[in-house]
Scaffold this active site. Sequence first.
Site, PDB file in Angstrom:
ATOM      1  N   CYS A  67       0.837  -1.202   0.000  1.00 12.03           N
ATOM      2  CA  CYS A  67       0.000   0.000   0.000  1.00 12.03           C
ATOM      3  C   CYS A  67       0.879   1.262   0.000  1.00 12.03           C
ATOM      4  CB  CYS A  67      -0.916  -0.010   1.225  1.00 12.03           C
ATOM      5  SG  CYS A  67      -2.017   1.417   1.255  1.00 12.03           S
ATOM      6  N   CYS A  71       0.285   5.074   6.917  1.00 13.95           N
ATOM      7  CA  CYS A  71      -0.341   4.873   8.238  1.00 13.95           C
ATOM      8  C   CYS A  71       0.665   4.177   9.174  1.00 13.95           C
ATOM      9  CB  CYS A  71      -1.611   4.038   8.086  1.00 13.95           C
ATOM     10  SG  CYS A  71      -2.687   4.634   6.752  1.00 13.95           S
ATOM     11  N   CYS A  74       0.474   0.494  10.344  1.00 14.96           N
ATOM     12  CA  CYS A  74       0.026  -0.557   9.424  1.00 14.96           C
ATOM     13  C   CYS A  74       1.138  -1.399   8.809  1.00 14.96           C
ATOM     14  CB  CYS A  74      -0.818   0.049   8.315  1.00 14.96           C
ATOM     15  SG  CYS A  74      -1.562  -1.239   7.284  1.00 14.96           S
ATOM     16  N   CYS A 111     -16.278  -9.752   6.014  1.00 12.88           N
ATOM     17  CA  CYS A 111     -15.683  -8.440   5.743  1.00 12.88           C
ATOM     18  C   CYS A 111     -14.394  -8.619   4.942  1.00 12.88           C
ATOM     19  CB  CYS A 111     -15.316  -7.745   7.046  1.00 12.88           C
ATOM     20  SG  CYS A 111     -16.650  -7.701   8.228  1.00 12.88           S
ATOM     21  N   CYS A 142     -19.356  -6.829   3.923  1.00 16.03           N
ATOM     22  CA  CYS A 142     -18.698  -5.578   4.287  1.00 16.03           C
ATOM     23  C   CYS A 142     -17.393  -5.526   3.520  1.00 16.03           C
ATOM     24  CB  CYS A 142     -18.422  -5.545   5.793  1.00 16.03           C
ATOM     25  SG  CYS A 142     -17.522  -4.061   6.327  1.00 16.03           S
ATOM     26  N   CYS A 202     -19.555   1.574   8.790  1.00 11.65           N
ATOM     27  CA  CYS A 202     -18.769   0.941   9.850  1.00 11.65           C
ATOM     28  C   CYS A 202     -17.553   1.832  10.030  1.00 11.65           C
ATOM     29  CB  CYS A 202     -18.356  -0.470   9.434  1.00 11.65           C
ATOM     30  SG  CYS A 202     -17.213  -1.238  10.601  1.00 11.65           S
ATOM     31  N   ARG A 274     -17.846  -2.857  18.147  1.00 12.50           N
ATOM     32  CA  ARG A 274     -17.065  -4.096  17.944  1.00 12.50           C
ATOM     33  C   ARG A 274     -15.739  -4.053  18.684  1.00 12.50           C
ATOM     34  NH1 ARG A 274     -16.728  -4.275  12.685  1.00 12.50           N
ATOM     35  NH2 ARG A 274     -18.841  -5.087  12.705  1.00 12.50           N
TER      36      ARG A 274
HETATM   37  N1  SAM Z   1      -6.604   0.265   3.143  1.00 12.82           N
HETATM   38  C1  SAM Z   1      -7.897   0.593   3.591  1.00 12.82           C
HETATM   39  C2  SAM Z   1      -7.902   1.835   4.444  1.00 12.82           C
HETATM   40  O1  SAM Z   1      -7.009   2.007   5.257  1.00 12.82           O
HETATM   41  O2  SAM Z   1      -8.787   2.654   4.278  1.00 12.82           O
HETATM   42  C3  SAM Z   1      -8.602  -0.539   4.308  1.00 12.82           C
HETATM   43  C4  SAM Z   1      -7.848  -1.491   5.209  1.00 12.82           C
HETATM   44  S1  SAM Z   1      -7.124  -0.814   6.681  1.00 12.82           S
HETATM   45  C5  SAM Z   1      -5.992  -2.072   7.135  1.00 12.82           C
HETATM   46  C6  SAM Z   1      -8.447  -0.834   7.860  1.00 12.82           C
HETATM   47  C7  SAM Z   1      -8.184  -0.372   9.269  1.00 12.82           C
HETATM   48  O3  SAM Z   1      -7.490  -1.368  10.001  1.00 12.82           O
HETATM   49  C8  SAM Z   1      -7.361   0.871   9.513  1.00 12.82           C
HETATM   50  O4  SAM Z   1      -8.070   2.058   9.294  1.00 12.82           O
HETATM   51  C9  SAM Z   1      -7.011   0.717  10.982  1.00 12.82           C
HETATM   52  O5  SAM Z   1      -8.013   1.328  11.799  1.00 12.82           O
HETATM   53  C10 SAM Z   1      -7.007  -0.786  11.196  1.00 12.82           C
HETATM   54  N2  SAM Z   1      -5.631  -1.277  11.459  1.00 12.82           N
HETATM   55  C11 SAM Z   1      -4.651  -1.450  10.548  1.00 12.82           C
HETATM   56  N3  SAM Z   1      -3.519  -1.873  11.133  1.00 12.82           N
HETATM   57  C12 SAM Z   1      -3.774  -1.973  12.452  1.00 12.82           C
HETATM   58  C13 SAM Z   1      -2.995  -2.350  13.590  1.00 12.82           C
HETATM   59  N4  SAM Z   1      -1.705  -2.685  13.475  1.00 12.82           N
HETATM   60  N5  SAM Z   1      -3.590  -2.352  14.796  1.00 12.82           N
HETATM   61  C14 SAM Z   1      -4.896  -2.002  14.923  1.00 12.82           C
HETATM   62  N6  SAM Z   1      -5.677  -1.635  13.893  1.00 12.82           N
HETATM   63  C15 SAM Z   1      -5.132  -1.605  12.668  1.00 12.82           C
HETATM   64 FE1  SF4 Z   2      -2.796   1.259   3.386  1.00 14.54          FE
HETATM   65 FE2  SF4 Z   2      -2.674   0.144   5.783  1.00 14.54          FE
HETATM   66 FE3  SF4 Z   2      -3.173   2.744   5.569  1.00 14.54          FE
HETATM   67 FE4  SF4 Z   2      -5.053   0.948   4.766  1.00 14.54          FE
HETATM   68  S1  SF4 Z   2      -4.298   1.266   6.859  1.00 14.54           S
HETATM   69  S2  SF4 Z   2      -4.382   2.793   3.693  1.00 14.54           S
HETATM   70  S3  SF4 Z   2      -3.722  -0.701   4.001  1.00 14.54           S
HETATM   71  S4  SF4 Z   2      -1.257   1.699   4.971  1.00 14.54           S
END
Ligand code: SAM
Ligand code: SF4
Length: 330
Positions: A67, A71, A74, A111, A142, A202, A274
Amino acid sequence: MLTATRTQAQSSTTSEIAPKWSVADTEALLSKPLMDLLFQAHSTHRNYFDANAIQLSTLLNIKTGGCPEDCAYCPQSARYATGVEASALLSLDAVVSAAKQAKEAGASRFCMGAAWRAPKDRDLDRVVPLIEAVKDLGLESCVTLGMLRPAQAQRLKRAGLDYYNHNLDTSPEFYGEIISTRTYQDRLDTLAAVRAANINVCCGGIIGLGESTTDRAALLCELANLPEPPESVPINMLVRVEGTPLANQGQIDSFDMIRTVATARIMMPRAYVRLSAGRQSMNDEAQALCFFAGANSIFYGEQLLTTSNPLTEHDRQLFSKIGLEPSSAH
Ligand code: SAM
Ligand code: SF4
Ligand code: DTB
């Protein structure tokens, strides 16, 4: 008690209008003596839901890693060396087989997550059949695919999508410490597109990113003060993944999770709250307190997106010990 937490601005509105919340009032709720907070949250929960029912959602990562976003929490960001390899979108057969398994294990919602910044229209061409197949199995659907434009949200609605997950993650003030590649307003715009397409929203966040109690309160305020609050509110505890900038963040206390869930329940009484990522760092007793505080949904299944989740057998035993019954959402 509830009225005391409403802002002045709402005091003259009718009970039909959702109360708006201030950060100060929310912070006061979050910081209440725990027994008072639990009593208020559980009483609210019983007014709106069967307190012994739990909704089960199973996650599948349909497109892993690579990606472009940054973030900081992530493992799927291409910017961090986390050992997560980028993969192509899963095939229809692979998705159908995972969804059947989830249904057999007792989930009512399936989901699907994709590590995209935002889907292209040709990505949606491939996601639409996945949603249709999940619906054909009699499961709620979802997806979480990143930022959406209004026409894309409408297309997902026509495919039969029930819920779109898109989190605000944290407070507007702390947000810049965590993500620089999309703005808070971008997220609000996606949520508005999803709402306008008449798809259930959600939307939740993460605690344990290094944010203050005020930031947690501000996140909950943003969620509860949306023009319509989300139908589903995932509260995630940071899963610390090696290679991400937050890998060495301190572990938060389970009581922080319990308090956040309780406050979300009071502020969004009709939402499914949740208990999401992070259950593996909580013991059964702490999770049971989250359920008492108003959490009535979990991610069920041994994998979240790239990290692990409690064993289904363990979850079943926990439900049986405390008398929780899996339910279907609306
Ligand atoms: N890429 C898309 C986005 O970010 O909009 C969808 C998938 S993203 C992985 C969905 C959510 O997972 C993130 O917004 C975050 O809240 C949660 N998430 C991701 N990594 C995480 C982590 N290490 N611990 C807790 N929540 C996490
Ligand atoms: Fe990409 Fe992870 Fe951010 Fe979703 S949460 S946009 S998968 S970096
Ligand atoms: C949400 O709020 N939490 C889920 C789901 N929505 C997509 C994701 C949790 C991810 C935890 C880290 C991982 O497994 O990669």
